[in-house]
Design a protein around this motif. Structure first.
Motif, PDB file in Angstrom:
ATOM      1  N   LEU A  89       0.799  -1.226   0.000  1.00 22.12           N
ATOM      2  CA  LEU A  89       0.000   0.000   0.000  1.00 22.12           C
ATOM      3  C   LEU A  89       0.833   1.279   0.000  1.00 22.12           C
ATOM      4  CD1 LEU A  89      -2.697  -1.054   2.605  1.00 22.12           C
ATOM      5  CD2 LEU A  89      -2.918  -1.018   0.142  1.00 22.12           C
ATOM      6  N   ILE A  90       1.737   1.419   0.927  1.00 24.64           N
ATOM      7  CA  ILE A  90       2.438   2.687   1.118  1.00 24.64           C
ATOM      8  C   ILE A  90       3.420   2.962  -0.016  1.00 24.64           C
ATOM      9  CG2 ILE A  90       3.984   3.959   2.643  1.00 24.64           C
ATOM     10  CD1 ILE A  90       2.713   2.349   4.969  1.00 24.64           C
ATOM     11  N   ARG A  91       4.256   2.009  -0.347  1.00 20.23           N
ATOM     12  CA  ARG A  91       5.283   2.220  -1.382  1.00 20.23           C
ATOM     13  C   ARG A  91       4.682   2.515  -2.758  1.00 20.23           C
ATOM     14  NH1 ARG A  91       9.379  -1.910  -3.697  1.00 20.23           N
ATOM     15  NH2 ARG A  91      11.004  -0.536  -4.447  1.00 20.23           N
ATOM     16  N   PRO A  92       3.677   1.741  -3.228  1.00 15.40           N
ATOM     17  CA  PRO A  92       3.093   2.082  -4.534  1.00 15.40           C
ATOM     18  C   PRO A  92       2.431   3.464  -4.550  1.00 15.40           C
ATOM     19  CG  PRO A  92       2.512  -0.150  -3.935  1.00 15.40           C
ATOM     20  CD  PRO A  92       3.162   0.471  -2.739  1.00 15.40           C
ATOM     21  N   ASN A  93       1.810   3.857  -3.429  1.00 19.58           N
ATOM     22  CA  ASN A  93       1.178   5.168  -3.367  1.00 19.58           C
ATOM     23  C   ASN A  93       2.219   6.281  -3.447  1.00 19.58           C
ATOM     24  OD1 ASN A  93      -0.872   7.007  -3.137  1.00 19.58           O
ATOM     25  ND2 ASN A  93      -0.938   6.927  -0.917  1.00 19.58           N
ATOM     26  N   GLN A  94       3.356   6.111  -2.778  1.00 16.39           N
ATOM     27  CA  GLN A  94       4.425   7.104  -2.862  1.00 16.39           C
ATOM     28  C   GLN A  94       4.967   7.199  -4.282  1.00 16.39           C
ATOM     29  OE1 GLN A  94       7.191   5.764   0.096  1.00 16.39           O
ATOM     30  NE2 GLN A  94       6.235   6.959   1.735  1.00 16.39           N
ATOM     31  N   LYS A  95       5.064   6.063  -4.953  1.00 13.98           N
ATOM     32  CA  LYS A  95       5.559   6.044  -6.331  1.00 13.98           C
ATOM     33  C   LYS A  95       4.604   6.800  -7.261  1.00 13.98           C
ATOM     34  CE  LYS A  95       7.792   2.621  -9.234  1.00 13.98           C
ATOM     35  NZ  LYS A  95       7.989   1.197  -9.459  1.00 13.98           N
ATOM     36  N   LYS A  96       3.296   6.597  -7.084  1.00 10.97           N
ATOM     37  CA  LYS A  96       2.303   7.311  -7.895  1.00 10.97           C
ATOM     38  C   LYS A  96       2.363   8.815  -7.643  1.00 10.97           C
ATOM     39  CE  LYS A  96      -1.075   3.620  -8.401  1.00 10.97           C
ATOM     40  NZ  LYS A  96      -2.440   3.187  -8.080  1.00 10.97           N
ATOM     41  N   GLN A  97       2.545   9.211  -6.385  1.00 13.40           N
ATOM     42  CA  GLN A  97       2.629  10.634  -6.059  1.00 13.40           C
ATOM     43  C   GLN A  97       3.848  11.274  -6.711  1.00 13.40           C
ATOM     44  OE1 GLN A  97       2.554  10.726  -1.776  1.00 13.40           O
ATOM     45  NE2 GLN A  97       0.337  11.036  -1.703  1.00 13.40           N
ATOM     46  N   LYS A  98       4.981  10.585  -6.725  1.00 11.76           N
ATOM     47  CA  LYS A  98       6.177  11.124  -7.370  1.00 11.76           C
ATOM     48  C   LYS A  98       5.966  11.256  -8.875  1.00 11.76           C
ATOM     49  CE  LYS A  98       9.585   9.503  -4.047  1.00 11.76           C
ATOM     50  NZ  LYS A  98      10.738   8.599  -3.823  1.00 11.76           N
ATOM     51  N   GLN A  99       5.320  10.274  -9.507  1.00 14.25           N
ATOM     52  CA  GLN A  99       5.045  10.354 -10.939  1.00 14.25           C
ATOM     53  C   GLN A  99       4.118  11.520 -11.241  1.00 14.25           C
ATOM     54  OE1 GLN A  99       3.451   6.484 -11.841  1.00 14.25           O
ATOM     55  NE2 GLN A  99       5.463   5.628 -12.333  1.00 14.25           N
ATOM     56  N   ARG A 100       3.092  11.715 -10.412  1.00 14.07           N
ATOM     57  CA  ARG A 100       2.149  12.813 -10.627  1.00 14.07           C
ATOM     58  C   ARG A 100       2.848  14.166 -10.474  1.00 14.07           C
ATOM     59  NH1 ARG A 100      -2.762  14.834 -10.979  1.00 14.07           N
ATOM     60  NH2 ARG A 100      -3.519  16.359  -9.495  1.00 14.07           N
ATOM     61  N   GLN A 101       3.692  14.311  -9.453  1.00  9.06           N
ATOM     62  CA  GLN A 101       4.423  15.557  -9.251  1.00  9.06           C
ATOM     63  C   GLN A 101       5.343  15.848 -10.427  1.00  9.06           C
ATOM     64  OE1 GLN A 101       2.574  17.187  -7.012  1.00  9.06           O
ATOM     65  NE2 GLN A 101       4.491  18.099  -6.332  1.00  9.06           N
ATOM     66  N   SER A 102       6.025  14.838 -10.929  1.00 10.49           N
ATOM     67  CA  SER A 102       6.919  15.068 -12.068  1.00 10.49           C
ATOM     68  C   SER A 102       6.120  15.416 -13.323  1.00 10.49           C
ATOM     69  CB  SER A 102       7.813  13.851 -12.311  1.00 10.49           C
ATOM     70  OG  SER A 102       7.038  12.741 -12.694  1.00 10.49           O
ATOM     71  N   MET A 103       4.931  14.814 -13.497  1.00  9.72           N
ATOM     72  CA  MET A 103       4.075  15.145 -14.641  1.00  9.72           C
ATOM     73  C   MET A 103       3.603  16.599 -14.539  1.00  9.72           C
ATOM     74  SD  MET A 103       0.546  15.534 -15.681  1.00  9.72           S
ATOM     75  CE  MET A 103      -0.303  14.894 -14.273  1.00  9.72           C
ATOM     76  N   LEU A 104       3.187  17.021 -13.336  1.00  9.89           N
ATOM     77  CA  LEU A 104       2.722  18.400 -13.161  1.00  9.89           C
ATOM     78  C   LEU A 104       3.854  19.401 -13.364  1.00  9.89           C
ATOM     79  CD1 LEU A 104       0.305  18.065 -10.107  1.00  9.89           C
ATOM     80  CD2 LEU A 104      -0.310  18.399 -12.495  1.00  9.89           C
ATOM     81  N   GLN A 105       5.061  19.073 -12.955  1.00  7.37           N
ATOM     82  CA  GLN A 105       6.190  19.966 -13.146  1.00  7.37           C
ATOM     83  C   GLN A 105       6.621  20.046 -14.607  1.00  7.37           C
ATOM     84  OE1 GLN A 105       7.480  22.010 -10.900  1.00  7.37           O
ATOM     85  NE2 GLN A 105       5.976  21.259  -9.426  1.00  7.37           N
ATOM     86  N   ALA A 106       6.367  18.987 -15.378  1.00  3.91           N
ATOM     87  CA  ALA A 106       6.797  18.943 -16.777  1.00  3.91           C
ATOM     88  C   ALA A 106       5.795  19.592 -17.729  1.00  3.91           C
ATOM     89  CB  ALA A 106       7.042  17.495 -17.193  1.00  3.91           C
ATOM     90  N   LEU A 107       4.649  20.041 -17.233  1.00  4.78           N
ATOM     91  CA  LEU A 107       3.659  20.668 -18.112  1.00  4.78           C
ATOM     92  C   LEU A 107       4.219  21.944 -18.721  1.00  4.78           C
ATOM     93  CD1 LEU A 107       0.378  20.301 -16.030  1.00  4.78           C
ATOM     94  CD2 LEU A 107       1.039  19.018 -18.064  1.00  4.78           C
ATOM     95  N   LYS A 108       3.852  22.184 -19.971  1.00  3.06           N
ATOM     96  CA  LYS A 108       4.286  23.402 -20.642  1.00  3.06           C
ATOM     97  C   LYS A 108       3.186  23.874 -21.588  1.00  3.06           C
ATOM     98  CE  LYS A 108       6.936  20.785 -24.065  1.00  3.06           C
ATOM     99  NZ  LYS A 108       6.487  19.483 -23.637  1.00  3.06           N
ATOM    100  N   LYS A 109       3.364  25.063 -22.084  1.00  3.45           N
ATOM    101  CA  LYS A 109       2.397  25.679 -22.983  1.00  3.45           C
ATOM    102  C   LYS A 109       2.255  24.817 -24.244  1.00  3.45           C
ATOM    103  CE  LYS A 109       1.472  30.210 -24.942  1.00  3.45           C
ATOM    104  NZ  LYS A 109       1.972  31.570 -25.084  1.00  3.45           N
ATOM    105  N   GLY A 110       1.005  24.564 -24.643  1.00  2.93           N
ATOM    106  CA  GLY A 110       0.731  23.772 -25.833  1.00  2.93           C
ATOM    107  C   GLY A 110       0.425  22.314 -25.558  1.00  2.93           C
ATOM    108  N   ASP A 111       0.648  21.844 -24.329  1.00  2.00           N
ATOM    109  CA  ASP A 111       0.334  20.451 -23.986  1.00  2.00           C
ATOM    110  C   ASP A 111      -1.169  20.248 -23.919  1.00  2.00           C
ATOM    111  OD1 ASP A 111       2.994  19.853 -23.792  1.00  2.00           O
ATOM    112  OD2 ASP A 111       3.039  19.783 -21.597  1.00  2.00           O
ATOM    113  N   LYS A 112      -1.601  19.102 -24.366  1.00  2.00           N
ATOM    114  CA  LYS A 112      -3.011  18.726 -24.237  1.00  2.00           C
ATOM    115  C   LYS A 112      -3.162  17.963 -22.941  1.00  2.00           C
ATOM    116  CE  LYS A 112      -3.939  18.494 -29.175  1.00  2.00           C
ATOM    117  NZ  LYS A 112      -4.730  19.697 -29.235  1.00  2.00           N
ATOM    118  N   VAL A 113      -4.173  18.352 -22.134  1.00  2.00           N
ATOM    119  CA  VAL A 113      -4.352  17.773 -20.809  1.00  2.00           C
ATOM    120  C   VAL A 113      -5.823  17.427 -20.569  1.00  2.00           C
ATOM    121  CG1 VAL A 113      -2.378  18.974 -19.794  1.00  2.00           C
ATOM    122  CG2 VAL A 113      -4.620  20.037 -19.739  1.00  2.00           C
ATOM    123  N   ILE A 114      -6.018  16.613 -19.537  1.00  2.00           N
ATOM    124  CA  ILE A 114      -7.350  16.275 -19.059  1.00  2.00           C
ATOM    125  C   ILE A 114      -7.404  16.664 -17.585  1.00  2.00           C
ATOM    126  CG2 ILE A 114      -9.044  14.442 -18.683  1.00  2.00           C
ATOM    127  CD1 ILE A 114      -7.620  12.859 -20.882  1.00  2.00           C
TER     128      ILE A 114
END
Length: 108
Positions: A32-57
């Motif tokens: 439970l804990i380790r996979p959740n931390q991994k998902k949070q890190k992926q989400r944070q890196s995705m949010l930091q990598a957003l730039k103008k012109g990206d298509k998002v949901i």
């Protein structure tokens, strides 16, 4: 009655009571804990990598293209006229540009 008291005071009795709890904690950590931390890190890196012109949901399911982006605010263009402002944390995921063009081609 005295039998139970002597069994608990025996050497290793305390260890025998604690090891199942420790084992459950280790199992919860890896399931439970380790996979959740991994998902949070992926989400944070995705949010930091957003730039103008990206298509998002967004979390609400709104599809759009990023027109303006700051540290915590994103302005999305939904159609030719409509621009909506969201918090950066409201972005659910970004669509790869290759995937977006493939979807347009496959719909035609």
């Amino acid at each position: 009655m005295f039998h139970f008291a002597t069994a608990a005071a025996a050497p290793g009795g305390l260890f025998q009571m604690i090891w199942p709890l420790a084992l459950m904690f280790v199992i919860f950590y890896f399931l439970l804990i380790r996979p959740n931390q991994k998902k949070q890190k992926q989400r944070q890196s995705m949010l930091q990598a957003l730039k103008k012109g990206d298509k998002v949901i967004t979390i609400g399911g709104l599809h759009g293209t990023i027109v303006e982006i700051t540290d915590d605010v994103v302005v999305l263009r939904v159609n030719d006229v409509t621009k909506l402002t969201f918090d950066r944390s409201a972005i659910s995921n970004a669509i790869a540009k290759d995937t977006a063009t493939e979807e347009v081609v496959s719909k035609s």
